[in-house]
Scaffold this active site. Structure first.
Site, PDB file in Angstrom:
ATOM      1  N   THR A  35      22.909  85.330   6.046  1.00 28.18           N
ATOM      2  CA  THR A  35      23.816  84.860   7.092  1.00 28.18           C
ATOM      3  C   THR A  35      24.169  83.415   6.765  1.00 28.18           C
ATOM      4  OG1 THR A  35      22.084  83.916   8.473  1.00 28.18           O
ATOM      5  CG2 THR A  35      22.549  86.277   8.779  1.00 28.18           C
ATOM      6  N   THR A 132       7.731  82.049  17.762  1.00 24.53           N
ATOM      7  CA  THR A 132       7.964  80.683  18.233  1.00 24.53           C
ATOM      8  C   THR A 132       7.201  80.382  19.515  1.00 24.53           C
ATOM      9  OG1 THR A 132       9.700  79.267  19.151  1.00 24.53           O
ATOM     10  CG2 THR A 132      10.048  81.611  19.369  1.00 24.53           C
ATOM     11  N   ASP A 133       6.939  79.098  19.740  1.00 23.62           N
ATOM     12  CA  ASP A 133       6.314  78.685  21.005  1.00 23.62           C
ATOM     13  C   ASP A 133       7.285  78.784  22.183  1.00 23.62           C
ATOM     14  OD1 ASP A 133       7.994  76.526  20.407  1.00 23.62           O
ATOM     15  OD2 ASP A 133       6.458  74.992  20.645  1.00 23.62           O
ATOM     16  N   GLU A 134       8.601  78.944  21.880  1.00 21.66           N
ATOM     17  CA  GLU A 134       9.595  78.967  22.967  1.00 21.66           C
ATOM     18  C   GLU A 134       9.423  80.174  23.874  1.00 21.66           C
ATOM     19  OE1 GLU A 134      13.648  78.019  22.179  1.00 21.66           O
ATOM     20  OE2 GLU A 134      13.137  76.529  20.674  1.00 21.66           O
ATOM     21  N   TYR A 158      17.884  83.150  22.881  1.00 23.30           N
ATOM     22  CA  TYR A 158      17.074  83.128  21.654  1.00 23.30           C
ATOM     23  C   TYR A 158      15.614  83.439  21.962  1.00 23.30           C
ATOM     24  CZ  TYR A 158      14.006  81.093  18.122  1.00 23.30           C
ATOM     25  OH  TYR A 158      12.986  80.895  17.229  1.00 23.30           O
ATOM     26  N   LYS A 162      13.211  86.634  20.881  1.00 20.37           N
ATOM     27  CA  LYS A 162      11.963  86.510  20.102  1.00 20.37           C
ATOM     28  C   LYS A 162      10.792  87.091  20.905  1.00 20.37           C
ATOM     29  CE  LYS A 162      11.242  84.823  16.641  1.00 20.37           C
ATOM     30  NZ  LYS A 162      11.266  85.367  15.246  1.00 20.37           N
TER      31      LYS A 162
HETATM   32  P1  NAD Z   1      16.701  80.129   9.636  1.00 16.90           P
HETATM   33  O1  NAD Z   1      17.789  80.382  10.624  1.00 16.90           O
HETATM   34  O2  NAD Z   1      16.729  78.905   8.812  1.00 16.90           O
HETATM   35  O3  NAD Z   1      16.630  81.356   8.596  1.00 16.90           O
HETATM   36  C1  NAD Z   1      16.728  82.694   9.007  1.00 16.90           C
HETATM   37  C2  NAD Z   1      16.880  83.559   7.762  1.00 16.90           C
HETATM   38  O4  NAD Z   1      16.932  84.933   8.167  1.00 16.90           O
HETATM   39  C3  NAD Z   1      18.176  83.296   6.972  1.00 16.90           C
HETATM   40  O5  NAD Z   1      17.908  83.266   5.596  1.00 16.90           O
HETATM   41  C4  NAD Z   1      19.062  84.486   7.328  1.00 16.90           C
HETATM   42  O6  NAD Z   1      20.003  84.807   6.312  1.00 16.90           O
HETATM   43  C5  NAD Z   1      18.030  85.574   7.511  1.00 16.90           C
HETATM   44  N1  NAD Z   1      18.487  86.670   8.386  1.00 16.90           N
HETATM   45  C6  NAD Z   1      19.108  86.573   9.587  1.00 16.90           C
HETATM   46  N2  NAD Z   1      19.368  87.787  10.073  1.00 16.90           N
HETATM   47  C7  NAD Z   1      18.864  88.688   9.188  1.00 16.90           C
HETATM   48  C8  NAD Z   1      18.798  90.100   9.138  1.00 16.90           C
HETATM   49  N3  NAD Z   1      19.308  90.847  10.121  1.00 16.90           N
HETATM   50  N4  NAD Z   1      18.210  90.690   8.079  1.00 16.90           N
HETATM   51  C9  NAD Z   1      17.706  89.946   7.062  1.00 16.90           C
HETATM   52  N5  NAD Z   1      17.747  88.598   7.040  1.00 16.90           N
HETATM   53  C10 NAD Z   1      18.323  87.983   8.091  1.00 16.90           C
HETATM   54  O7  NAD Z   1      15.360  80.260  10.462  1.00 16.90           O
HETATM   55  P2  NAD Z   1      13.983  79.459  10.272  1.00 16.90           P
HETATM   56  O8  NAD Z   1      14.070  78.169  10.986  1.00 16.90           O
HETATM   57  O9  NAD Z   1      13.588  79.501   8.855  1.00 16.90           O
HETATM   58  O10 NAD Z   1      13.009  80.397  11.128  1.00 16.90           O
HETATM   59  C11 NAD Z   1      12.354  81.503  10.521  1.00 16.90           C
HETATM   60  C12 NAD Z   1      11.548  82.216  11.582  1.00 16.90           C
HETATM   61  O11 NAD Z   1      10.607  81.329  12.167  1.00 16.90           O
HETATM   62  C13 NAD Z   1      12.410  82.750  12.743  1.00 16.90           C
HETATM   63  O12 NAD Z   1      11.905  83.995  13.124  1.00 16.90           O
HETATM   64  C14 NAD Z   1      12.203  81.727  13.855  1.00 16.90           C
HETATM   65  O13 NAD Z   1      12.332  82.333  15.103  1.00 16.90           O
HETATM   66  C15 NAD Z   1      10.779  81.285  13.583  1.00 16.90           C
HETATM   67  N6  NAD Z   1      10.439  79.908  13.999  1.00 16.90           N
HETATM   68  C16 NAD Z   1      11.237  78.848  13.651  1.00 16.90           C
HETATM   69  C17 NAD Z   1      10.841  77.551  14.000  1.00 16.90           C
HETATM   70  C18 NAD Z   1      11.673  76.341  13.623  1.00 16.90           C
HETATM   71  O14 NAD Z   1      11.371  75.230  14.075  1.00 16.90           O
HETATM   72  N7  NAD Z   1      12.692  76.466  12.784  1.00 16.90           N
HETATM   73  C19 NAD Z   1       9.654  77.355  14.706  1.00 16.90           C
HETATM   74  C20 NAD Z   1       8.879  78.466  15.056  1.00 16.90           C
HETATM   75  C21 NAD Z   1       9.268  79.730  14.678  1.00 16.90           C
HETATM   76  O1  DAU Z   2       9.927  75.415  19.295  1.00 20.06           O
HETATM   77  C1  DAU Z   2      10.251  76.171  18.149  1.00 20.06           C
HETATM   78  C2  DAU Z   2      11.748  76.307  18.054  1.00 20.06           C
HETATM   79  O2  DAU Z   2      12.245  75.045  17.622  1.00 20.06           O
HETATM   80  C3  DAU Z   2      12.198  77.407  17.083  1.00 20.06           C
HETATM   81  O3  DAU Z   2      11.793  78.643  17.605  1.00 20.06           O
HETATM   82  C4  DAU Z   2      13.724  77.407  16.930  1.00 20.06           C
HETATM   83  O4  DAU Z   2      14.105  78.348  15.949  1.00 20.06           O
HETATM   84  C5  DAU Z   2      14.137  76.018  16.480  1.00 20.06           C
HETATM   85  O5  DAU Z   2      15.554  75.955  16.408  1.00 20.06           O
HETATM   86  C6  DAU Z   2      13.625  74.962  17.460  1.00 20.06           C
HETATM   87  O6  DAU Z   2      14.293  75.083  18.750  1.00 20.06           O
HETATM   88  P1  DAU Z   2      14.797  73.793  19.550  1.00 20.06           P
HETATM   89  O7  DAU Z   2      15.837  74.202  20.489  1.00 20.06           O
HETATM   90  O8  DAU Z   2      13.633  73.022  20.073  1.00 20.06           O
HETATM   91  O9  DAU Z   2      15.395  72.965  18.272  1.00 20.06           O
HETATM   92  P2  DAU Z   2      16.718  72.103  18.089  1.00 20.06           P
HETATM   93  O10 DAU Z   2      16.602  71.422  16.768  1.00 20.06           O
HETATM   94  O11 DAU Z   2      17.953  72.888  18.365  1.00 20.06           O
HETATM   95  O12 DAU Z   2      16.583  71.010  19.239  1.00 20.06           O
HETATM   96  C7  DAU Z   2      15.436  70.174  19.327  1.00 20.06           C
HETATM   97  C8  DAU Z   2      15.622  69.318  20.576  1.00 20.06           C
HETATM   98  O13 DAU Z   2      16.720  68.415  20.347  1.00 20.06           O
HETATM   99  C9  DAU Z   2      15.982  70.110  21.816  1.00 20.06           C
HETATM  100  O14 DAU Z   2      15.371  69.487  22.944  1.00 20.06           O
HETATM  101  C10 DAU Z   2      17.511  69.979  21.915  1.00 20.06           C
HETATM  102  C11 DAU Z   2      17.754  68.586  21.322  1.00 20.06           C
HETATM  103  N1  DAU Z   2      19.060  68.412  20.639  1.00 20.06           N
HETATM  104  C12 DAU Z   2      19.412  69.321  19.677  1.00 20.06           C
HETATM  105  C13 DAU Z   2      20.624  69.222  19.027  1.00 20.06           C
HETATM  106  C14 DAU Z   2      21.032  70.231  17.984  1.00 20.06           C
HETATM  107  C15 DAU Z   2      19.885  67.352  20.952  1.00 20.06           C
HETATM  108  O15 DAU Z   2      19.544  66.514  21.820  1.00 20.06           O
HETATM  109  N2  DAU Z   2      21.085  67.244  20.318  1.00 20.06           N
HETATM  110  C16 DAU Z   2      21.515  68.146  19.386  1.00 20.06           C
HETATM  111  O16 DAU Z   2      22.655  68.006  18.861  1.00 20.06           O
END
Ligand code: NAD
Ligand code: DAU
Length: 369
Positions: A35, A132-134, A158, A162
């Site tokens: 994606t 995720t913790d969310e 979201y 999850k």
């Molecule tokens: P990301 O959005 O960077 O990457 C997601 C990946 O999944 C991409 O490579 C995308 O191409 C692939 N994908 C999406 N839909 C798909 C499908 N239907 N089939 C196969 N591949 C698909 O996400 P991330 O930040 O690397 O997060 C990875 C996992 O960890 C997620 O499940 C997210 O919920 C979880 N998570 C993320 C965070 C964070 O802070 N980023 C924290 C806790 C948990």
């Molecule tokens: O807690 C784990 C989660 O953390 C993961 O499950 C999600 O995949 C990951 O995207 C992240 O979610 P958040 O919503 O916490 O992350 P984000 O980076 O979008 O935002 C972090 C904080 O910053 C949130 O309080 C919103 C704020 N924010 C975000 C953006 C993009 C801003 O204030 N301005 C912005 O433009």
């Protein structure tokens, strides 16, 4: 035997695969739909005998079934998801499709696969579902951090998607005996994060002198963990976690968003000073809040610490410095991901930044729609 990673071309999956192979792990098959958030270039340098990308959807039961039957992985680690809260507010459908229905189809393919394993093979097999913790909702200022027994209370499309996937994974363990492990992690930061998320968005906007958009008062709190620490935690769970158990993963590093953004401003002023831009703090722009914005997340990581001895190695200050440096040193990567899809997201969500007429606000607040 290989491992099958799903969503390995995204932020955390990429860091996990690099760490896995660097530490002598076996071959990785990466099933990724590519994606907007997936980037095949992240891992393109890896040798073919240790890494293979299969472009496809976790919701494609026939494809997943075929991969399981042909490659016979010792474990499947599911990172694949739609992961950005703001996008889930603009358009939840894709979150339902991948995070819920996609995970369901993946679980069905796994159920069918493990039914054909011998008792010894089944005892060694693992499905690790990365979450995720969310899912736990929002904490008040004095409330204890989320533990594994905190009731689920997701607040965004979201986190609701999850949470649904976590429930399905749990049910497939209890009902069908699938050897499931689930992790619920706090906010990650580090290399390869798509610049729609707070840390890289602020680094790149600050670097180029664009407004740094803070939602509401910016006093929302997140618990930050370096992505490489998350990768280490996942390996510990995969190798030594108790089947059927959930592990919370966090950095014991609660920070208000404003603290994070101000720290990024200071680092940019030090590492990439630009007299035409001046002090980056002047770019901070408070805008309308995210609808339904969770106020505070904090994770109690006592279980993974006590059972598996996991502790994060990075402290936030040095981890953030390293991350800012990575974005400064990887201009080509940044350019490659700031392409058509990224521009269209920024235009939709932050149209006012480049002179649009919308009120300053994210999705649902009158800005950038
Ligand atoms: P990301 O959005 O960077 O990457 C997601 C990946 O999944 C991409 O490579 C995308 O191409 C692939 N994908 C999406 N839909 C798909 C499908 N239907 N089939 C196969 N591949 C698909 O996400 P991330 O930040 O690397 O997060 C990875 C996992 O960890 C997620 O499940 C997210 O919920 C979880 N998570 C993320 C965070 C964070 O802070 N980023 C924290 C806790 C948990
Ligand atoms: O807690 C784990 C989660 O953390 C993961 O499950 C999600 O995949 C990951 O995207 C992240 O979610 P958040 O919503 O916490 O992350 P984000 O980076 O979008 O935002 C972090 C904080 O910053 C949130 O309080 C919103 C704020 N924010 C975000 C953006 C993009 C801003 O204030 N301005 C912005 O433009």
């Amino acid at each position: 035997m290989p491992i099958l990673v799903t969503g390995g071309a995204g932020f955390i999956g990429t860091n996990f695969i690099l760490a896995w192979l660097a530490q002598g792990g076996g071959q990785v098959v990466n099933l990724d739909k590519l994606t907007y958030a997936g980037n095949r270039g992240n891992l393109a340098h890896l040798p073919a005998d240790s890494y293979e990308l299969v472009v496809g959807d976790i919701g494609d039961r026939a494809l997943v079934g075929r991969l399981l039957a042909e490659r016979r992985p010792e474990a499947v680690i599911n990172f694949a998801a739609e992961s950005h809260v703001d996008r889930s507010i603009h358009g939840p459908a894709e979150f339902i499709r991948t995070n819920i229905v996609g995970t369901f189809n993946l679980l069905e393919a796994l159920r069918s696969h493990v039914s054909g394993l011998s008792a010894t093979e089944l005892a060694a097999f693992r499905f690790l579902h990365v979450s995720t913790d969310e899912v736990y909702g929002s904490l008040g200022p004095g409330e204890a951090p989320f533990s594994e027994t905190t009731p689920y209370a997701p607040n965004s499309p979201y986190s609701a998607s999850k949470a649904s996937s976590d429930h399905l994974a749990r049910a497939y363990h209890h009902t069908y005996g699938l050897p499931v492990l689930t992790t619920n992690c706090s906010n990650n930061y580090g290399p390869f994060q798509f610049p729609e998320k707070l840390v890289p968005l602020m680094i790149l906007n600050g670097l180029s002198g664009k407004p740094m958009p803070v939602y509401g008062d910016g006093l929302q709190v997140r618990d930050w963990l370096h992505v490489q620490d998350h990768a280490q935690a996942l390996m510990a769970v995969l190798r030594r976690g108790r089947v059927g158990t959930t592990y919370n993963i966090g950095g014991r590093a609660e920070m208000a968003n404003m603290e994070v953004v101000e720290a990024i401003c200071s680092l940019l002023d030090e590492l990439a000073p630009d007299p035409k831009i001046g002090p980056r703090r002047s770019l901070i722009t408070h805008i309308a809040d995210r609808p339904g914005h969770d106020r505070r997340y904090a994770v109690n990581p006592d279980r993974i610490s006590a059972e598996l001895g996991f502790e994060p190695r990075h402290d936030f200050a040095s981890g953030l410095r390293e991350t800012v440096r990575w974005y400064l040193d990887n201009g080509k990567w940044v350019e490659s991901v700031q392409s058509g899809e990224y521009r269209s997201w920024v235009d939709r969500h932050y149209s006012w930044i480049d002179g649009g007429q919308g009120r300053k606000g994210p999705a649902g607040q009158g800005g950038g729609r």
